[in-house]
Design an enzyme around this catalytic site. Structure first.
Site, PDB file in Angstrom:
ATOM      1  CB  SER A 177      -0.862  -0.042   1.264  1.00 16.29           C
ATOM      2  OG  SER A 177      -2.026   0.706   1.100  1.00 16.29           O
ATOM      3  NE  ARG A 235     -11.670   0.830 -13.315  1.00 20.04           N
ATOM      4  CZ  ARG A 235     -12.646   0.296 -12.573  1.00 20.04           C
ATOM      5  NH1 ARG A 235     -12.625  -0.993 -12.278  1.00 20.04           N
ATOM      6  NH2 ARG A 235     -13.644   1.043 -12.139  1.00 20.04           N
ATOM      7  CD  GLU A 264     -12.797  -3.945 -18.868  1.00 18.24           C
ATOM      8  OE1 GLU A 264     -12.049  -4.117 -17.894  1.00 18.24           O
ATOM      9  OE2 GLU A 264     -13.956  -3.498 -18.776  1.00 18.24           O
ATOM     10  CG  HIS A 282     -15.385  -4.628 -15.589  1.00 19.74           C
ATOM     11  ND1 HIS A 282     -14.659  -3.538 -16.004  1.00 19.74           N
ATOM     12  CD2 HIS A 282     -15.634  -4.395 -14.278  1.00 19.74           C
ATOM     13  CE1 HIS A 282     -14.470  -2.709 -14.985  1.00 19.74           C
ATOM     14  NE2 HIS A 282     -15.062  -3.204 -13.930  1.00 19.74           N
TER      15      HIS A 282
END
Lengths: 316, 330
Positions: A177, A235, A264, A282
């Site tokens: 992170s 993503r 996509e 998705h």
């Protein structure tokens, strides 16, 4: 919201469309316009468009915002904001909302489900049984999921929900992170490559920003290694897709569960023949319950804005 | 001159004999052969009763490799010295436990070796069915995402009420996993389990089905549980209800299951086991709301290694008079 012009970038949930109509909105159906004519369509209707309902594929980019002088609010049918030019929205005083929390569980459920499907070859089994091949040959071994080290890129709401589920499978949890988080049971790694080196299943669950574009690159893929599995519910652009494809085809990764892709709805065809890859279109939030809840958030935010009330889930 | 020792050098001690009725190969065979003399009925040209009466009257241990052999009274009567039947599987419905008990024959099974893998598989099947993963993968591969076709939306896993039929080792591991998905857990079992006070107990499968969205079958197949999932239970589960079977095929009235799926009486199923494997009712092949697998809930290297070690450990314990590691109570 009588006569409020709403530009909808994608084919919406029927419930959402019905509710917009019921509230008297004028819907501008961008998804029905061929791509090459879309900008012209926006310009033609710009005097009437005060709101955009965007999604993970098309939100509100700079060109669109510039072409819409009456635009007041962008309500995204997604939690991700990567398709919205937030800087421009701020400059113009355009409000932005998204759909956080309601899709956290679905995305986490899918991430773990994909990992099990990939590692335990559930899809291969289904195909095998349907083909009638079971009578002729015995099974092959698959890979155990329980107890495997799960590494999570991004320990936000979705990352935490994934961690909670993986813990129930006795999976040791580690994460990368921007900064260390107060979860002493989870091991922090300062770089994605370090995380990949030290886990068996790497799950992408962070937001897409300039900094996280291609966060899973060749280095990270090599670090994850030939026994490693990649799960992407973030993503597509989080991953250097050609590198991922090459690694899977060449056996330098043990498998992948993919919900998102760089371009996509294009999915690299080279992956189709691989038994160790599961591709879904998705559907991270793709349940009737969650999409309805997302629609309610979009409607709630729109109504609040046009009634001059506080927005439900504002970002800008 | 010292007298030569009359104690047998342990190198020359005879290995205990272990009877096998089914073929075995590979590293497991090697590992077993190192400790036991394998008496291979399957490799003999003699008909089985002749082989048994000729070679097996002193046999104390029988290893059952697959449920293709039924250990019943008739077989047990031909093995008068038998003390142990070691099964490789968790399910022992192919071994007549009462007949064994009457003859003082103990049965061991896979214990908890397979538990995590079976529990994982049950969860995987459930997510696949509810979220349409297999269907979605096919949708992508067939190029339908590029076209105008729509993939139907799935249904949330989180929050689904899950009813576990049989809260044993596997059932409780499934429960732990699905709780982390936010699923409230209830169960049916022969009696309430005091170790799991937070799970609601139902004394009948019908009541369990009424109050749940998902049924996970993880109990042993016995005379009592045969066809425990019948039409009434499926009607009670309802048109959105999902059945996940990682137990035994015969826990479900299979023809009725096919009918109920066809008629929309229930919403879908994830099935790893069938009544007459490897035969699977063909009507299931075209159903989009059904995920099928070839009894592979245990097929990981860890489970295989674990169970071979456990079988050997049970046999060692038996032959040295020590407590067995995974005895089955009848």
């Amino acid at each position: 919201m009588d006569n409020v012009g709403v530009l909808v970038t994608h084919k919406p949930l029927p419930y959402l469309e019905q509710e917009l109509v019921q509230r008297g909105c004028r819907i501008f159906r961008l998804w029905e316009v061929p791509e090459s004519n879309r900008f012209e369509f926006i310009q033609k209707n710009s005097a009437n468009i005060r709101a955009i309902i965007g999604n993970s594929r098309l939100g509100a980019n700079a060109a669109m915002i510039d072409a819409l002088p009456k635009l007041e609010i962008v309500t995204s049918f997604s939690v991700g904001l990567d398709k919205i030019d937030l800087v421009k929205c701020k400059e113009r005083g355009i409000r932005v909302t998204n759909t956080p929390d309601v899709l956290t569980d679905d995305t986490a459920d899918l991430a773990i489900g994909l990992a099990i499907c990939v590692m335990r070859r559930i899809l291969s089994a289904h195909k095998y049984v349907r083909s009638g091949a079971w009578k002729k040959a015995p099974y092959t071994l698959s890979t155990k999921f329980s107890g495997k080290r799960v590494g999570i890129l991004g320990l936000g709401r979705i990352g935490l929900a994934i961690a909670k589920r993986a813990e129930a499978f006795n999976c040791p949890i580690s994460y990368y992170s921007r900064s260390e988080k107060p979860y002493p049971n989870y091991t922090y790694y300062p770089t994605p490559a370090d995380l990949a080196t030290n886990c068996d299943v790497l799950v992408i669950a962070c937001a897409l920003t300039e900094k996280t574009r291609h966060i899973v690159d060749r280095t990270v893929i090599d670090a994850l290694g030939p026994k490693g599995v990649l799960i992407n519910v973030g993503r597509g652009s989080h991953v250097d897709e050609p590198e991922l494809v090459a690694a899977l085809v060449e056996g330098r990764l043990a498998g992948a569960g993919l919900d998102v892709y760089e371009n996509e709805p294009h999915v690299p065809k080279e992956l189709f023949g691989l038994k160790n890859v599961v591709h879904v279109p998705h559907v991270g939030s793709g349940t009737i319950e969650t999409r309805t809840a997302m629609a309610d958030l979009v409607l709630g935010n729109l109504e609040a804005h046009f009634l001059n009330k506080p927005l439900w889930t504002p970002i800008v | 001159m010292a007298m030569p020792s009359l104690e047998l050098d342990s190198r020359y001690e005879e290995k205990p004999k272990l009877l096998l009725l089914q073929p075995i190969n590979g590293p497991f065979k090697t590992a077993l052969s190192q400790k036991f003399e394998l008496v291979k009925a399957d490799e003999s040209p003699l008909p089985l009763p002749t082989f048994l009466s000729t070679h097996c009257l002193q046999i104390k241990a029988l290893f059952i490799l697959a449920p293709t052999v039924t250990v019943d009274s008739s077989l047990l009567d031909q093995l008068p010295s038998l003390g142990l039947v070691a099964a490789i599987s968790a399910g022992v419905d192919h071994i007549h436990l009462d007949a064994c008990r009457k003859r003082g024959v103990v049965v061991t099974n896979a214990g908890e070796t397979f538990t995590p893998d079976v529990a994982d598989f049950a969860v995987g099947l459930l997510v696949d069915v509810l979220r349409k993963v297999t269907m979605a993968d096919r949708f992508v591969k067939n190029g339908l995402w590029m076209g105008k076709g729509d993939l139907p939306l799935g249904s949330r896993v989180s929050g689904k009420r899950v009813g576990i039929v049989g809260l044993g080792s596997i059932g409780s591991h499934v429960a732990k996993r699905l709780m982390a998905f936010g699923c409230p857990i209830s169960y049916f079992s022969r009696a309430p389990k005091p170790n799991f006070p937070s799970y609601r107990y139902f004394s009948s499968v019908l009541d369990l089905a009424c109050e749940n969205d998902v049924l996970v079958l993880s109990c042993a197949l016995t005379a009592e549980t045969h066809n425990i999932i019948n039409r009434d239970v499926m009607v009670a589960l309802g048109k959105d209800g999902i059945i996940i079977n990682v137990g035994r095929g015969a826990l479900i009235d299979e023809p009725e299951l096919v009918r109920c799926l066809k008629e929309g009486v229930i919403g879908g199923a994830g099935l790893d086991v069938f009544v007459n494997e490897p035969d699977v009712p063909k009507e299931l092949f075209q159903m989009e709301n059904v995920v099928l697998s070839d009894h592979r809930a245990v097929t990981t290297p860890e489970s295989f290694k674990g169970v071979s070690e456990l079988v050997i450990a049970n046999l060692d314990a038996f032959f040295s008079g020590k407590p067995l590691l995974s005895p089955v109570s009848s």
